[in-house]
Design a protein around this motif. Sequence first.
Motif, short mmCIF file in Angstrom:
data_model
loop_
_atom_site.label_atom_id
_atom_site.label_comp_id
_atom_site.label_asym_id
_atom_site.label_seq_id
_atom_site.Cartn_x
_atom_site.Cartn_y
_atom_site.Cartn_z
N VAL A 29 0.84 -1.20 0.00
CA VAL A 29 0.00 0.00 0.00
C VAL A 29 0.87 1.26 0.00
N LEU A 30 1.98 1.20 0.70
CA LEU A 30 2.90 2.34 0.68
C LEU A 30 3.39 2.61 -0.73
N ASP A 31 3.63 1.56 -1.50
CA ASP A 31 4.03 1.77 -2.89
C ASP A 31 2.92 2.40 -3.72
N ILE A 32 1.68 2.04 -3.42
CA ILE A 32 0.55 2.69 -4.12
C ILE A 32 0.54 4.18 -3.81
N TYR A 33 0.72 4.50 -2.54
CA TYR A 33 0.76 5.91 -2.13
C TYR A 33 1.89 6.65 -2.85
N LYS A 34 3.05 6.01 -2.93
CA LYS A 34 4.19 6.65 -3.60
C LYS A 34 3.87 6.93 -5.06
N ARG A 35 3.13 6.03 -5.71
CA ARG A 35 2.76 6.26 -7.11
C ARG A 35 1.87 7.49 -7.25
N ARG A 80 11.83 10.40 -1.22
CA ARG A 80 11.40 9.22 -0.46
C ARG A 80 10.46 8.36 -1.30
N CYS A 81 9.62 9.00 -2.08
CA CYS A 81 8.65 8.25 -2.88
C CYS A 81 9.30 7.63 -4.12
N GLN A 82 10.44 8.12 -4.53
CA GLN A 82 11.15 7.52 -5.65
C GLN A 82 11.89 6.24 -5.24
N GLU A 83 12.06 6.05 -3.94
CA GLU A 83 12.68 4.83 -3.44
C GLU A 83 11.67 3.69 -3.40
N PRO A 84 11.99 2.54 -3.96
CA PRO A 84 11.10 1.39 -3.79
C PRO A 84 11.08 0.97 -2.32
N THR A 85 9.94 0.55 -1.84
CA THR A 85 9.84 0.08 -0.45
C THR A 85 10.50 -1.29 -0.34
N ARG A 86 11.43 -1.41 0.58
CA ARG A 86 12.22 -2.64 0.68
C ARG A 86 11.94 -3.35 2.01
#
Length: 763
Positions: free
Chosen positions: A165-171, A203-209
């Motif tokens: 979900v954090l990756d969705i937010y980053k998009r 921060r949003c350009q970083e993939p969540t790891r």
Amino acid sequence: MRRMNHYSPPKINRKTYAWSVRAFSTVKRLLGVNIKLHADNNQVQQGHIFLFNHFARFETFIPQYLIYQEQKAYCRSVAASEFFQGDDRFTNYLHAVGAVPNDMPNLLSFLARDILCGKKIIIFPEGGMIKDRRTMSSSGDFSVFSPTSEERRKHHSGASRLALVLDIYKRVVLEAHNNDDMHSLKLWAEELGIANVETLIARCQEPTRIVPSNITFYPIRISDNFLKDSVERFTGDLPRKFSEELLIEGNLVLKHTDMDIRMGKAIESTLMWPWWDQLILKKAIEGMSGLNDLFAMGSQADSFLERIAAQRLRNKTEELRDQVMQDMYSLVTLNLSHLASALILKLIDDGVDELTQSTFLHILYLAARYISHEEGVYLHRSLLNAETYRDLRDGSCAEIQQFFKSAQAADLIAIENNSLSFLPKLKDEHDFHDIRMENPICVYANECTPITGVERAIERAMDNHLNIPGKQWAQYFYEDELHSFEQSRQQFTHEDYSEINAQQTATKDAAPFYLSPNGDKEHKVGVLLVHGFLASPAEMRGLGEELADEGYSVYGARLEGHGTSPCDLRERSWHEWMSSLELGYEVLSSRCKEVVVVGFSTGGALALRFAAERPNKLAGICAVSTPLKFANPNLVFVPLIHHANRLAKWLAAQEGVLPYIINESEHPDINYKHIPVRALHELRQLVDEMENNLQRINCPTRLIQGDAEKVVKPESAGLIRDQMVGTTPEVIMVPATRHGIITEDIGATRKHIIDFVDKIDAK
């Protein structure tokens, strides 16, 4: 995406956090636990969500400490809600050091916010302590037992949902950035507490790891400890659950225990989304009002598209959860007890309830060798250190003795003479809270079950142990010795030893050597060569090559502490030198019908003391320049200096009054330049031990001595002969003023040795 809902999170108190780290550092020095972090690929810096397995309560404090030590980064950790009930001071402390309860409202959106603000998140996806280490169901899926619901269940998936979900937010944020929607970007940065839009975009350009991590303890002890006794003395009998926890975890903390924390390759959750899912999600989240809504996706879906997106999110969450669990459990740091436990259960499954201890140890030794060739397996020092696992062959390995002792104390095995029996208790079912104390063998075996290489190594060892020819055993043992030498050499290249090492002059290859017979003829006798004090196998290499040319199998042993650094020799005893001789003897005994031992100087003293034990296959001893009386009268003061060194080191934690003496060597390219006084003391003890046992020797013996050398008094050979009443030694005096008569082949010394070996072989 509209404005996110506002909430007031508990804040980390940096002063309290730093104080806690310092306090734990102090406590760590007092504990018996040796914490070792394995993180070689920058996982600590790059990771956002760290997942750990959970076996003991105190380990929940370790990851935050290590991450702060590595990166000075602050961590959020998710803890059981029960810890936040009651005492407000304790609750406030937990909040101050980054802990939040697992039932906190909007927990995942809160954690996502912290990740965007630069914090690390620590989660234990098992949801509690897994005392039995059983992580796989009968069908091969990952699952754990929940003592609360008393049933097996899948692991918690919150960490995977958090990442996805954090990756969705980053998009969404990056989409706004691409559309130059500065109003929304500023609003989101302000709500997150991020200083500026640029930081938010970065921060949003970083993939969540997600970083899967595994904590492995070794060994697991079940003996009583003073902590349990003290608590019971003041509180009476404890409930079984808490008594077991004090017993096991008290031993983990208060006795020497290795705690290996291994971080795996970071998993990027963005890679879970194919392009069609991205299109569905993009449409489905339009109009959602922030992180809380994103995490609630699907709970009250109004549209068909949102229901599809929610289902895809659930599927991807489970898929990511399973991948992380597989990686987390594959990071077990395998130790000797894992292999021994898995082997025992495999033997029981095959219907074997009893076998000889020597057979078990030989199978275990082979399994230890085979597991090192399996891919994707991480080994503990007990399997990496050749000095440890090579001793499995004769049962002298301290680690396996500890394992047997623990298993016997738990009534799981019985050992009588050379017989090893597996007791019925091994097959019993045990309560979740009792199993660590009642059946540690099952706990060890459960922990390594996800590692398929363990089963392959054990099956291969069981299939092969009766079919390996003597030559192959000899080759295995030789490889162990090469491995041990290289490990010792590397250990003593540390900068702590650089001052002494820089002054050394030895350049010859100091490794043990194993020479097969040259030509078609192979004699029944093998020849073991044992070098002298301060030297290395290089001292005997020339003789070894001549013997190999004559058709003999030859092994040049390396005495422990030699060929590496004088600092290494200073830590060794003469008993360890004897073990080196015995290991070399085992190499040749595996290949040859009989063995002749040729020892030079200290090697001669070791050979004679070894012969007093009348080992099987020993055909003869040739002792050259063997000391009984030393030419240097100052050696009489060695015990005095040695004990003065010990006293000075004890009083002042310094090196001692005279730790080393300069050695004026005949062969500086072979010998150490510095003589550790402690090693001289060990030499004196060895010579005394040899003299006290000369009368027990009954094998053919030849003594060779230089008639005018300056290290060993020449009359030593005659004095040794006179005390060997159990045999009739030959004494050959060669004209020599030098000590090293084998290396320089003075007075045809090598011919005298080869003639003796030929005579033994001809019998």
